[in-house]
Design an enzyme around this catalytic site. Sequence first.
Site, short mmCIF file in Angstrom:
data_model
loop_
_atom_site.label_atom_id
_atom_site.label_comp_id
_atom_site.label_asym_id
_atom_site.label_seq_id
_atom_site.Cartn_x
_atom_site.Cartn_y
_atom_site.Cartn_z
N GLY A 51 0.84 -1.19 0.00
CA GLY A 51 0.00 0.00 0.00
C GLY A 51 0.88 1.24 0.00
N CYS A 78 5.16 -6.20 1.70
CA CYS A 78 5.50 -4.77 1.70
C CYS A 78 4.79 -4.04 2.84
CB CYS A 78 5.21 -4.17 0.32
SG CYS A 78 6.06 -2.61 0.06
N TYR A 79 3.78 -3.21 2.55
CA TYR A 79 3.05 -2.54 3.64
C TYR A 79 2.49 -3.58 4.61
CZ TYR A 79 -0.27 0.75 5.83
OH TYR A 79 -0.96 1.54 6.71
N HIS A 163 8.21 -7.94 -3.40
CA HIS A 163 6.93 -8.35 -4.01
C HIS A 163 7.06 -9.69 -4.74
CE1 HIS A 163 4.61 -4.66 -3.31
NE2 HIS A 163 5.81 -4.10 -3.28
N GLU A 165 4.76 -11.31 -6.07
CA GLU A 165 3.75 -11.42 -7.14
C GLU A 165 4.23 -10.86 -8.48
OE1 GLU A 165 3.76 -9.44 -4.59
OE2 GLU A 165 2.77 -7.52 -4.94
N GLY A 217 -19.51 -6.14 -28.27
CA GLY A 217 -18.62 -6.84 -29.22
C GLY A 217 -17.34 -7.25 -28.51
N ASP A 220 -15.91 -9.66 -22.71
CA ASP A 220 -16.71 -9.94 -21.52
C ASP A 220 -18.20 -10.07 -21.87
OD1 ASP A 220 -14.26 -9.57 -20.37
OD2 ASP A 220 -14.68 -7.54 -19.66
N SER A 221 -18.73 -9.10 -22.62
CA SER A 221 -20.17 -9.19 -22.92
C SER A 221 -20.46 -10.36 -23.85
CB SER A 221 -20.72 -7.87 -23.47
OG SER A 221 -20.05 -7.48 -24.64
N LYS A 363 -10.04 -11.24 -16.35
CA LYS A 363 -10.10 -11.24 -17.82
C LYS A 363 -9.50 -12.52 -18.41
CE LYS A 363 -10.77 -8.14 -21.26
NZ LYS A 363 -11.88 -7.18 -21.16
#
Length: 507
Positions: A51, A78-79, A163, A165, A217, A220-221, A363
């Site tokens: 953070g 980290c934080y 980090h 990640e 289009g 996701d939709s 996603k």
Amino acid sequence: MILVVDFGSQLAHLIARRIRSLGVYTEIVEPTVKASWIKNQKPQGIILSGGPQSVYEKDSLTLDKELLELGIPILGICYGHQLLAQVLGAKVIPANKEYGKETLTVKKSKLLKGLDKKEQVWASHGDTVLSAPEGFEVVGATEECNIAAFENSDKKIYGVQFHPEVAHTINGMKVLKNFVEITGGGKGYSIKGLDRKLVAEIKSTVKDGAVIMGVSGGVDSLVASVLVRTATPNIYCVFVDHGLIRKNEKQEVAELYRKLQFKHFYYVDAAKLFLHRLKGITDPEKKRKIIGNTFIEVFERKVKELKKYHDIKYLGQGTIYPDRIESAKASKQASVIKTHHNVGGLPEKMKLKLVEPLKDLYKDEVRELGKELGLKKEWLWKHPFPGPGLAVRIPGIVTPQKIALLKEADAIFMEELKKSGYYDKTWQAFAALLPVKAVGVMGDARAYGYIITLRAVTSQDAMTADWAKLPPELLERVSTKITKKVKGVTRVLYDISQKPPATIEYE
Ligand code: XMP
């Protein structure tokens, strides 16, 4: 499940996605949640994210101390690492900054098991933990930070200043995997077979009711529409053209839904209305509001019109997990950079119930699910396109002439990117039109035309992005074609800004 407590980190999503890829479902939660709430969720582990604050600052975000008494394994990053230290009675002070690649000296440790004695890690901090909390062992140090990792393996509490990640921490995934093992191991969470579960959920919600879907289009939709259609035949897909879409988009989206045999697909041409309302507007947030509100109006009208076929009670949306978390965050810790337009205002106004089958997915998971559903790669790997469309790629006043120029230039860029294979290597690419003119020479005459800027970025989740290193020959081809074919453009630039500090879009 592993809960990721988000202390305002840009990387909280990345942590959550990495853990999911290790077979454990994750959710991101606000730092204000109480230990009792967390206990009720029965997570197998908890990760405290990084953070931007300093733990010693007045009113900085803190931790419900009881969390450490639950017996649930905890990893602070980290934080989160500094916060653990502080809550456990150690001191955190300002120190020499570490930003970027560092070398971690690794000692014997459960969390850092399998790492070399010297490891490349990625750090980003200005504060440091002064001494390990009582009962904790120091298991890692970097040049500027003596306590870059600590642990108490009896209590299963671990802290790392770096980090794990991010990809620059070469063996970061090993660290996260070790943590997952400590929490009881992967639980087989995966996208495989998820479609059946999601379809069953939609069926039990919608029953014999009807769903209206706002479709763009985009990935996701599209995936959401296919799931809803599998659950019910009463699905009405509506594509609103606000006049700020890409060249050929209208035909491509209609063709896509036709190919997929959607029975009820409606194209609504509302370009004139949108452009009329945008006339003279320069403020980006005003543009977004106008587009969002007009969208609601147009969509609402369509629902009323469709009443003659069905009394529609549900609104289907392709909302994904980061959309939900980010819109919630906008009102709390994180500052609002841009209000992303979606049709969130609709259900409230129109009393429609939401159907959001992808609301817990990232996603890349949506793309995987789409693959499971048999959707083609070219549909699933389409670049994201913002709700307000070309309006945020034309800084300042939007005019029909500017839109027309931009559509042409963008289409040329896209065509060349696809031909060269670079479309699939970039997260997102597009042309934008700058609100200034520059002098050029065409034939033997002086020309005075618009400047087109090309933007292509690589990214994992659009939270951070790097400019794509496109080959100069490709850029040259695009530039030559644009200045030759798009009348009114005299100059083409390539944008080499990273996010942050720039954003991907221009407004
Ligand atoms: P920025 O410009 O914030 O964009 O770096 C990050 C991602 O979000 C998309 N974007 C939007 N999407 N409505 C949307 O639906 C918006 O107003 C909007 N603004 C940006 C952008 O295309 C990128 O993928």
